[in-house]
Design a protein around this motif. Structure first.
Motif, PDB file in Angstrom:
ATOM      1  N   HIS A  43      39.313  39.963  41.430  1.00  0.00           N
ATOM      2  CA  HIS A  43      39.947  40.488  42.618  1.00  0.00           C
ATOM      3  C   HIS A  43      40.085  42.175  42.061  1.00  0.00           C
ATOM      4  CE1 HIS A  43      40.264  36.662  44.139  1.00  0.00           C
ATOM      5  NE2 HIS A  43      40.394  37.053  45.178  1.00  0.00           N
TER       6      HIS A  43
ATOM      7  N   MET B 194      48.337  34.577  46.738  1.00  0.00           N
ATOM      8  CA  MET B 194      47.133  34.223  47.611  1.00  0.00           C
ATOM      9  C   MET B 194      46.666  33.198  46.656  1.00  0.00           C
ATOM     10  SD  MET B 194      45.288  37.728  48.864  1.00  0.00           S
ATOM     11  CE  MET B 194      45.076  38.371  47.116  1.00  0.00           C
TER      12      MET B 194
ATOM     13  N   ARG C 235      37.544  37.755  49.800  1.00  0.00           N
ATOM     14  CA  ARG C 235      38.309  38.702  49.432  1.00  0.00           C
ATOM     15  C   ARG C 235      37.817  39.631  48.484  1.00  0.00           C
ATOM     16  NH1 ARG C 235      42.301  34.089  46.997  1.00  0.00           N
ATOM     17  NH2 ARG C 235      43.371  33.175  49.262  1.00  0.00           N
TER      18      ARG C 235
ATOM     19  N   ARG D  15      38.159  45.541  43.557  1.00  0.00           N
ATOM     20  CA  ARG D  15      38.926  46.778  44.012  1.00  0.00           C
ATOM     21  C   ARG D  15      38.488  47.904  43.354  1.00  0.00           C
ATOM     22  NH1 ARG D  15      43.824  49.924  41.747  1.00  0.00           N
ATOM     23  NH2 ARG D  15      44.563  51.152  43.507  1.00  0.00           N
TER      24      ARG D  15
ATOM     25  N   LEU E 197      41.702  46.507  54.276  1.00  0.00           N
ATOM     26  CA  LEU E 197      41.922  45.184  53.877  1.00  0.00           C
ATOM     27  C   LEU E 197      41.524  44.801  52.556  1.00  0.00           C
ATOM     28  CD1 LEU E 197      43.355  42.601  54.534  1.00  0.00           C
ATOM     29  CD2 LEU E 197      41.301  41.879  55.844  1.00  0.00           C
TER      30      LEU E 197
ATOM     31  N   ARG F  26      43.476  46.829  49.800  1.00  0.00           N
ATOM     32  CA  ARG F  26      44.682  46.467  49.533  1.00  0.00           C
ATOM     33  C   ARG F  26      44.859  45.185  48.873  1.00  0.00           C
ATOM     34  NH1 ARG F  26      45.323  49.437  54.720  1.00  0.00           N
ATOM     35  NH2 ARG F  26      46.712  51.236  54.220  1.00  0.00           N
ATOM     36  N   LEU F  27      43.945  44.307  49.185  1.00  0.00           N
ATOM     37  CA  LEU F  27      44.124  42.906  48.569  1.00  0.00           C
ATOM     38  C   LEU F  27      43.935  43.098  47.293  1.00  0.00           C
ATOM     39  CD1 LEU F  27      42.081  40.508  51.031  1.00  0.00           C
ATOM     40  CD2 LEU F  27      44.506  40.311  50.663  1.00  0.00           C
TER      41      LEU F  27
ATOM     42  N   HIS G 105      52.916  39.460  46.603  1.00  0.00           N
ATOM     43  CA  HIS G 105      52.164  39.003  47.644  1.00  0.00           C
ATOM     44  C   HIS G 105      50.642  38.922  47.485  1.00  0.00           C
ATOM     45  CE1 HIS G 105      51.882  43.536  48.058  1.00  0.00           C
ATOM     46  NE2 HIS G 105      50.543  43.120  48.631  1.00  0.00           N
ATOM     47  N   GLY G 106      50.410  39.566  46.379  1.00  0.00           N
ATOM     48  CA  GLY G 106      48.837  39.525  45.822  1.00  0.00           C
ATOM     49  C   GLY G 106      48.678  38.116  45.029  1.00  0.00           C
TER      50      GLY G 106
END
Length: 235
Positions: A22, A152, A182, A26, A134, A137-138, A148-149
């Motif tokens: 992830h 998940m 994601r 990003r 989105l 930000r994820l 909050h990441g």
């Protein structure tokens, strides 16, 4: 960008690196948005120069921040000299220079470069402007270790400790579908940038289109999405 994509592919084929995938996705978004913005078709030579100079001014300002303290150094002097030469030449060519002399932020040739999230929104799916931010930000939530990441990756954040599992309070999600959903911004960003690159230089895009179709079809199958859920610009 391609090095990051290759590394992402390695992680996706490995038993580990679930969270790191992830972070890499990003990074691909961050890296791709720059050339995508600079390669926008039909903006004209003057606008393309202005955009490039703004990117360069930002880079030079960041370079000057590598060293702490206020003392003059060779790096800071070099960056300051180049910034001064760019802004002087820009004025001579009729550009309006803004925000000079700021200690932390770079000057820019008006208007300033749009934010990453606004560019990502246009790059990924202008018809669905929340999708690109989105994705970004994820990935950012995971890259920065925000709660909050990380949450998940747990099916039940409030699951009680099972004595048979030692200290494991929850089970990591390893769903290929979730990962594909994601991290989907990475291949879409690469495709968008490559298409602008091919357009800018007039290259034959027939092989690129075949590769794009294969990537979209594969990612669609793993993510479990329908063709209607894929941004129209990529079909």
């Amino acid at each position: 960008m391609f090095d990051h994509l290759d590394s992402l592919a390695t992680l996706l084929r490995s038993p580990g690196g679930l969270m790191a995938s992830h972070t890499l996705a990003r990074s691909v978004l961050d890296i791709a948005v720059g050339p995508w913005y600079l390669l926008e078709p039909g903006i004209g030579e003057r606008e393309r120069v202005r955009r490039h100079m703004n990117v360069l001014l930002e880079s030079l300002k960041e370079q000057a921040q590598f060293e702490t303290g206020t003392a003059r150094t060779a790096i800071r002097d070099h960056a300051a000299e180049r910034i001064a030469r760019i802004t002087q030449a820009a004025r001579a060519q009729g550009f309006e220079v803004r925000r000079e002399g700021d200690r932390y932020k770079p000057p820019f040739l008006d208007p300033k470069t749009p934010t990453t999230t606004s560019l990502v929104a246009e790059m990924i799916a202008p018809e669905e402007p929340t999708l690109g931010p989105l994705f970004w930000r994820l990935g950012s939530a995971v890259a920065h270790g925000q709660q909050h990441g990380i949450s998940m990756f747990f099916e039940h954040a409030d699951q009680q400790v099972d004595p048979t599992h030692g200290d494991t309070a929850a089970k990591l999600q390893v769903s290929s579908k979730d990962t594909a959903l994601r991290c989907g911004g990475a291949p879409l960003a690469a495709i968008a940038t490559l298409r602008r690159l091919f357009h800018q230089y007039g290259w034959d895009a027939s092989k690129l289109n075949v590769a794009v179709a294969d990537v979209i079809k594969t990612w669609q199958a793993v993510a479990g999405v329908q063709p209607r859920d894929i941004p129209a610009t990529f079909l």
